[in-house]
Design an enzyme around this catalytic site. Sequence first.
Site, PDB file in Angstrom:
ATOM      1  CE  LYS A  41      -0.549  -0.688   2.933  1.00 32.57           C
ATOM      2  NZ  LYS A  41      -0.522  -1.848   2.099  1.00 32.57           N
TER       3      LYS A  41
ATOM      4  CE  LYS B  11       3.468  -2.670   7.784  1.00 29.96           C
ATOM      5  NZ  LYS B  11       2.416  -3.453   7.144  1.00 29.96           N
TER       6      LYS B  11
ATOM      7  CE  LYS C 146       7.545  -0.695   2.652  1.00 28.16           C
ATOM      8  NZ  LYS C 146       6.877  -1.928   2.755  1.00 28.16           N
TER       9      LYS C 146
HETATM   10  P1  AMP Z   1       0.697  -4.363   0.048  1.00 28.22           P
HETATM   11  O1  AMP Z   1       0.074  -3.084  -0.347  1.00 28.22           O
HETATM   12  O2  AMP Z   1       1.541  -4.257   1.277  1.00 28.22           O
HETATM   13  O3  AMP Z   1      -0.297  -5.473   0.105  1.00 28.22           O
HETATM   14  O4  AMP Z   1       1.728  -4.736  -1.100  1.00 28.22           O
HETATM   15  C1  AMP Z   1       1.342  -5.315  -2.322  1.00 28.22           C
HETATM   16  C2  AMP Z   1       2.551  -5.625  -3.176  1.00 28.22           C
HETATM   17  O5  AMP Z   1       3.238  -4.424  -3.514  1.00 28.22           O
HETATM   18  C3  AMP Z   1       3.596  -6.514  -2.491  1.00 28.22           C
HETATM   19  O6  AMP Z   1       4.091  -7.453  -3.421  1.00 28.22           O
HETATM   20  C4  AMP Z   1       4.672  -5.551  -2.084  1.00 28.22           C
HETATM   21  O7  AMP Z   1       5.941  -6.157  -2.005  1.00 28.22           O
HETATM   22  C5  AMP Z   1       4.623  -4.534  -3.210  1.00 28.22           C
HETATM   23  N1  AMP Z   1       5.123  -3.219  -2.776  1.00 28.22           N
HETATM   24  C6  AMP Z   1       4.669  -2.469  -1.743  1.00 28.22           C
HETATM   25  N2  AMP Z   1       5.360  -1.315  -1.638  1.00 28.22           N
HETATM   26  C7  AMP Z   1       6.274  -1.328  -2.652  1.00 28.22           C
HETATM   27  C8  AMP Z   1       7.285  -0.407  -3.086  1.00 28.22           C
HETATM   28  N3  AMP Z   1       7.497   0.742  -2.465  1.00 28.22           N
HETATM   29  N4  AMP Z   1       8.031  -0.755  -4.160  1.00 28.22           N
HETATM   30  C9  AMP Z   1       7.823  -1.931  -4.802  1.00 28.22           C
HETATM   31  N5  AMP Z   1       6.895  -2.838  -4.439  1.00 28.22           N
HETATM   32  C10 AMP Z   1       6.123  -2.551  -3.381  1.00 28.22           C
END
Ligand code: AMP
Length: 329
Positions: A200, A115, A197
Site C-alpha cells: 500500500k 521502512k 511485494k
Molecule cells: P498489513 O496491511 O501490513 O496489516 O498486512 C495484513 C496482512 O497481509 C499480513 O498478514 C501481511 O503479511 C499480508 N500481506 C501484506 N502484503 C502482502 C503481499 N504483498 N502478499 C501477501 N500477503 C501480504
Amino acid sequence: MINNKKTIFSGVQPSGILHIGNYLGAIVQWVEMQNQYNCIFCVVDYHAITVKQDPKKFSQQILDVVKIYLASGINPDKSIIFQQSDISAHTELAWILNCVAYMTDLNRMTQFKEKAEKNKETVSVGLYDYPVLMAADILLYNTDIVPVGEDQAQHVELARTLAQRFNNQFGETFKIPEVMIKKIGARIMGLDDPTKKMSKSATSVANYIALTDDPIVATKKITRAVTDSGSEIKYDKKAKPAISNLLTIYSLLSNKSIEELEIKYQDKGYGVFKKDLAEIVGNFLSQFQKKYYSFKDNDIREILQQGSKLVEPIAFKALKNVKEKLGLL
Ligand code: AMP
Ligand code: TRP
C-alpha cells in the site's frame, strides 16, 4: 473459550488501502479456519499509527477493515473481531515485553530496516517497537497459530523468542505460537515491479489492486501490468517473476491450479492471458464490493463492541498472570 479447539490470532492495520495481496496472502486463509479453530481477528489500530494517519479518516478506516473481513467471509458469529486499542492489556504487555526484548532483536527486523530507509530523519520509535506490540497481541491469547503473509514471518519468530525468553526467566507463562504461511500467495508481488511485494505504501497506484478499486480501473491495471521477456505463460519465479505473479493471482481467484493454467495458455500469448485475468479480477471485485458496501457503520461498531467484551477477560487474565510472575502483584 472453553473447548479443545486451537486458537488462531491475526490482524490487519487500518491504514487506508487494503489490496489483493492482503486478501490472497492472509485473509483468505482465515476464512477457511473459522470452523476448526477459535479465531480472533484484530484491527490493529495502534500498529497503524506508527506512521502518520489522518485523524479525520482514521475511525472510518477502522470500520472499513471490519467490512473487508466480513466481505471476505469472516463470520462474526463464529470468529471474534475487535479493535486493538479497546483492550489496554495489549500496550501494557507490550511495555513488559519491551523489557524482555533486546535492541539486537529489533535491529534484525528487515521490515523496519526497509521502512526506516525511506524516512531516516522522522521514523518513529513506535515503528521500531512495532514487532513487540505484535508479540503482545499474539501472546495475550494463548495463541497456537498465527496465519499471516510471508513478510510477517520474522515478527512471529520474534514473538516466539520473547515468549521463550520470558518463560525461561520467570517460569512457564506463554504458549509458543506457530506461524502459518500459505504455500501459494504468501507474497503477492507489485504489478509494476514483480521483484518487490505488492504494498500500500508503493509510490504508484499501478503497483496494487485495492479491494476497493473500481473494477474498470483494476482491469486496466492488469492489462498494463509489467510482463517478462519471451511470450510463454510459465511459472518460473526466477526467470519469469511477472508472469509467475499473475499466474498466482489467477490461480487463487479462479480455483484453477497453476499447472492447469499453463496448459490452458500453452499456445496463447500474454495478451490473451492478461485479458482473461483482467476479467476475473474485475468480476471478483464487483462481487466483493457488493458485499463490502452493504454493511452499515453502526452494525460494524456493534460487532467490535461485542468482540471487545469477549476478549477483555481473556486478555486481562493473561496480563495478571504475567504481572504476578514479575512480582508486580
Ligand atoms: P498489513 O496491511 O501490513 O496489516 O498486512 C495484513 C496482512 O497481509 C499480513 O498478514 C501481511 O503479511 C499480508 N500481506 C501484506 N502484503 C502482502 C503481499 N504483498 N502478499 C501477501 N500477503 C501480504
Ligand atoms: N504487523 C501485522 C501486519 O502489518 C499486523 C499485526 C499486528 C498482526 N499484530 C498482529 C498480525 C498479530 C498477526 C498477529 O501485517
